[in-house]
Design a protein around this motif. Structure first.
Motif, PDB file in Angstrom:
ATOM      1  N   UNK A 118     -90.298 -21.750   2.125  1.00  0.00           N
ATOM      2  CA  UNK A 118     -90.213 -21.200   0.773  1.00  0.00           C
ATOM      3  C   UNK A 118     -88.869 -20.489   0.671  1.00  0.00           C
ATOM      4  N   UNK A 119     -88.196 -20.654  -0.449  1.00  0.00           N
ATOM      5  CA  UNK A 119     -86.937 -19.943  -0.697  1.00  0.00           C
ATOM      6  C   UNK A 119     -87.227 -18.651  -1.446  1.00  0.00           C
ATOM      7  N   UNK A 120     -86.794 -17.528  -0.871  1.00  0.00           N
ATOM      8  CA  UNK A 120     -86.955 -16.220  -1.511  1.00  0.00           C
ATOM      9  C   UNK A 120     -85.649 -15.903  -2.232  1.00  0.00           C
ATOM     10  N   UNK A 121     -85.717 -15.678  -3.533  1.00  0.00           N
ATOM     11  CA  UNK A 121     -84.524 -15.400  -4.332  1.00  0.00           C
ATOM     12  C   UNK A 121     -84.491 -13.923  -4.718  1.00  0.00           C
ATOM     13  N   UNK A 122     -83.323 -13.309  -4.596  1.00  0.00           N
ATOM     14  CA  UNK A 122     -83.110 -11.909  -4.959  1.00  0.00           C
ATOM     15  C   UNK A 122     -81.976 -11.842  -5.979  1.00  0.00           C
ATOM     16  N   UNK A 123     -82.164 -11.032  -7.016  1.00  0.00           N
ATOM     17  CA  UNK A 123     -81.177 -10.904  -8.081  1.00  0.00           C
ATOM     18  C   UNK A 123     -80.920  -9.437  -8.376  1.00  0.00           C
ATOM     19  N   UNK A 124     -79.650  -9.080  -8.506  1.00  0.00           N
ATOM     20  CA  UNK A 124     -79.265  -7.709  -8.822  1.00  0.00           C
ATOM     21  C   UNK A 124     -79.494  -7.424 -10.299  1.00  0.00           C
ATOM     22  N   UNK A 125     -79.945  -6.186 -10.596  1.00  0.00           N
ATOM     23  CA  UNK A 125     -80.107  -5.711 -11.968  1.00  0.00           C
ATOM     24  C   UNK A 125     -79.268  -4.451 -12.159  1.00  0.00           C
ATOM     25  N   UNK A 126     -78.604  -4.357 -13.310  1.00  0.00           N
ATOM     26  CA  UNK A 126     -77.844  -3.156 -13.673  1.00  0.00           C
ATOM     27  C   UNK A 126     -76.835  -2.766 -12.586  1.00  0.00           C
ATOM     28  N   UNK A 127     -76.113  -3.756 -12.086  1.00  0.00           N
ATOM     29  CA  UNK A 127     -75.023  -3.552 -11.115  1.00  0.00           C
ATOM     30  C   UNK A 127     -75.495  -3.073  -9.751  1.00  0.00           C
ATOM     31  N   UNK A 128     -76.740  -3.345  -9.403  1.00  0.00           N
ATOM     32  CA  UNK A 128     -77.197  -3.020  -8.045  1.00  0.00           C
ATOM     33  C   UNK A 128     -76.384  -3.833  -7.039  1.00  0.00           C
ATOM     34  N   UNK A 129     -75.887  -3.178  -5.971  1.00  0.00           N
ATOM     35  CA  UNK A 129     -75.014  -3.858  -5.014  1.00  0.00           C
ATOM     36  C   UNK A 129     -75.342  -3.466  -3.579  1.00  0.00           C
ATOM     37  N   UNK A 130     -76.623  -3.232  -3.292  1.00  0.00           N
ATOM     38  CA  UNK A 130     -77.016  -2.835  -1.944  1.00  0.00           C
ATOM     39  C   UNK A 130     -77.593  -3.997  -1.154  1.00  0.00           C
ATOM     40  N   UNK A 131     -78.106  -3.681   0.025  1.00  0.00           N
ATOM     41  CA  UNK A 131     -78.779  -4.652   0.879  1.00  0.00           C
ATOM     42  C   UNK A 131     -80.289  -4.448   0.778  1.00  0.00           C
ATOM     43  N   UNK A 132     -81.024  -5.558   0.761  1.00  0.00           N
ATOM     44  CA  UNK A 132     -82.479  -5.520   0.634  1.00  0.00           C
ATOM     45  C   UNK A 132     -83.086  -6.028   1.936  1.00  0.00           C
ATOM     46  N   UNK A 133     -83.931  -5.207   2.560  1.00  0.00           N
ATOM     47  CA  UNK A 133     -84.627  -5.595   3.781  1.00  0.00           C
ATOM     48  C   UNK A 133     -85.942  -6.283   3.410  1.00  0.00           C
ATOM     49  N   UNK A 134     -86.202  -7.426   4.064  1.00  0.00           N
ATOM     50  CA  UNK A 134     -87.377  -8.231   3.737  1.00  0.00           C
ATOM     51  C   UNK A 134     -88.406  -8.180   4.858  1.00  0.00           C
ATOM     52  N   UNK A 135     -89.675  -8.202   4.449  1.00  0.00           N
ATOM     53  CA  UNK A 135     -90.781  -8.263   5.391  1.00  0.00           C
ATOM     54  C   UNK A 135     -91.905  -9.034   4.726  1.00  0.00           C
ATOM     55  N   UNK A 136     -92.941  -9.372   5.486  1.00  0.00           N
ATOM     56  CA  UNK A 136     -94.031 -10.159   4.918  1.00  0.00           C
ATOM     57  C   UNK A 136     -95.369  -9.693   5.473  1.00  0.00           C
TER      58      UNK A 136
END
Length: 310
Positions: A118-136
């Motif tokens: 499965x492809x997990x897609x992440x999109x920035x909102x309102x100029x967010x420019x950080x790193x996102x840690x993923x878990x399941x």
């Protein structure tokens, strides 16, 4: 002729209204303003609409501070109204930096003994420019299913990013529908998305057959070829015998050869053969259909190709 209010409003009621207006004394600061706006109505009560002087006149000029109060009051009401309007029109819309999570596809169906992704897609909102840690989290939990997220941390400096969720399903995995919750966190921000995993029984042992290319053009007097690929399905293992045919078939049709004409497949494996098509100067021009048939015991599968001789 307009009807006088004196005929519409009973005299006792008019008198009470006049007394009420007269009872308003002048102890408070805004009395000149009130008097100016009530004078026309007091005149109407006494004389009727036909004789009313609707142009209010103040007995003495308004103090400057009274005008200032009116201006401040008007500005305050306008600001309050605009604030309420902006809050109502912007309900549910946040301007704080944030991100979204999504999956493609939203659900997957995979048989026992196979892999799925499965492809997990992440999109920035309102100029967010950080790193996102993923878990399941897998529910209900099972120990023999292996899940991996690669990468486990996605940077959104460019505004978007992806990660691949890979699921390895052994043949002993119970048949069921599972829920995979993917969590994304960055500081105090946290979001999750749900993906559905359906595990089905493995297919019956079989094989598939394909060709590349499936459409060929050849000039009379030359030859061309196509690669035939056989693939084991559902743990099939055995030898597949190959047969070839061309239509329409006549003495002036192209000639076909395939090498090898027997392909042995291991469980989960693949095998190849090469189909060669040869023409001569007397080969009839036109379109032909070429078929490769694979047979193994009671199993039979085929692939067809289009050949154009010019």
């Amino acid at each position: 002729m307009p009807t006088s209010p004196s005929r519409i409003i009973p005299r006792p009621l008019r008198l009470r209204m006049v007394r009420a207006l007269k009872s308003l004394q002048k102890p408070f600061r805004l009395w000149p303003i009130i008097a100016a706006f009530t004078r026309p109505f007091r005149t109407v009560m006494h004389r009727g609409f036909g004789q009313a002087r609707l142009t209010p006149r103040l007995k003495k000029p308004l103090p400057a501070w009274s005008l200032l109060i009116m201006l401040l009051l008007g500005a305050s009401i306008g600001f309050y109204a605009s604030t309420i309007f902006s809050e109502v029109s912007g309900i549910g819309q946040s301007t704080s930096p944030d991100f979204t999570l999504g999956t493609n596809p939203a659900s997957i169906t995979t048989p026992q003994g196979s892999l799925a992704s499965v492809t997990v897609t992440l999109t920035s909102l309102n100029s967010f420019a950080g790193s996102v840690n993923l878990n399941y989290t897998l529910s209900p939990a099972i120990t023999n299913v292996s899940i991996a997220l690669n990468p486990g941390s996605v940077s959104l400096l460019t505004g978007a990013g992806t990660s691949t969720l890979t699921v390895s399903v052994p043949t002993s995995t119970p048949l069921n529908t599972y829920t995979i919750i993917i969590d994304g966190t960055s500081g105090r921000l946290s979001h999750n998305v749900t993906s559905i995993l359906r595990i089905t029984p493995p297919p019956a042992p079989d094989f598939s057959i394909a060709s590349s290319p499936t459409m060929m053009n050849v000039t009379r007097g030359s030859s061309t070829s196509s690669t035939i690929t056989l693939t084991s399905i559902g743990g099939f293992a055995g030898t597949v015998n190959l047969a070839i045919s061309i239509s329409p078939s006549s003495g002036s049709s192209p000639t076909l050869t395939i090498n090898p004409n027997r392909v042995t497949l291991l469980s989960g494996g693949t095998g190849n053969a090469v189909l060669t098509i040869t023409t001569t100067g007397t080969t009839s021009r036109g379109a032909y259909t070429v078929v490769v048939l694979g047979v193994s015991g009671t199993l039979a599968n085929s692939v067809s190709m289009t050949l154009t001789v010019q």
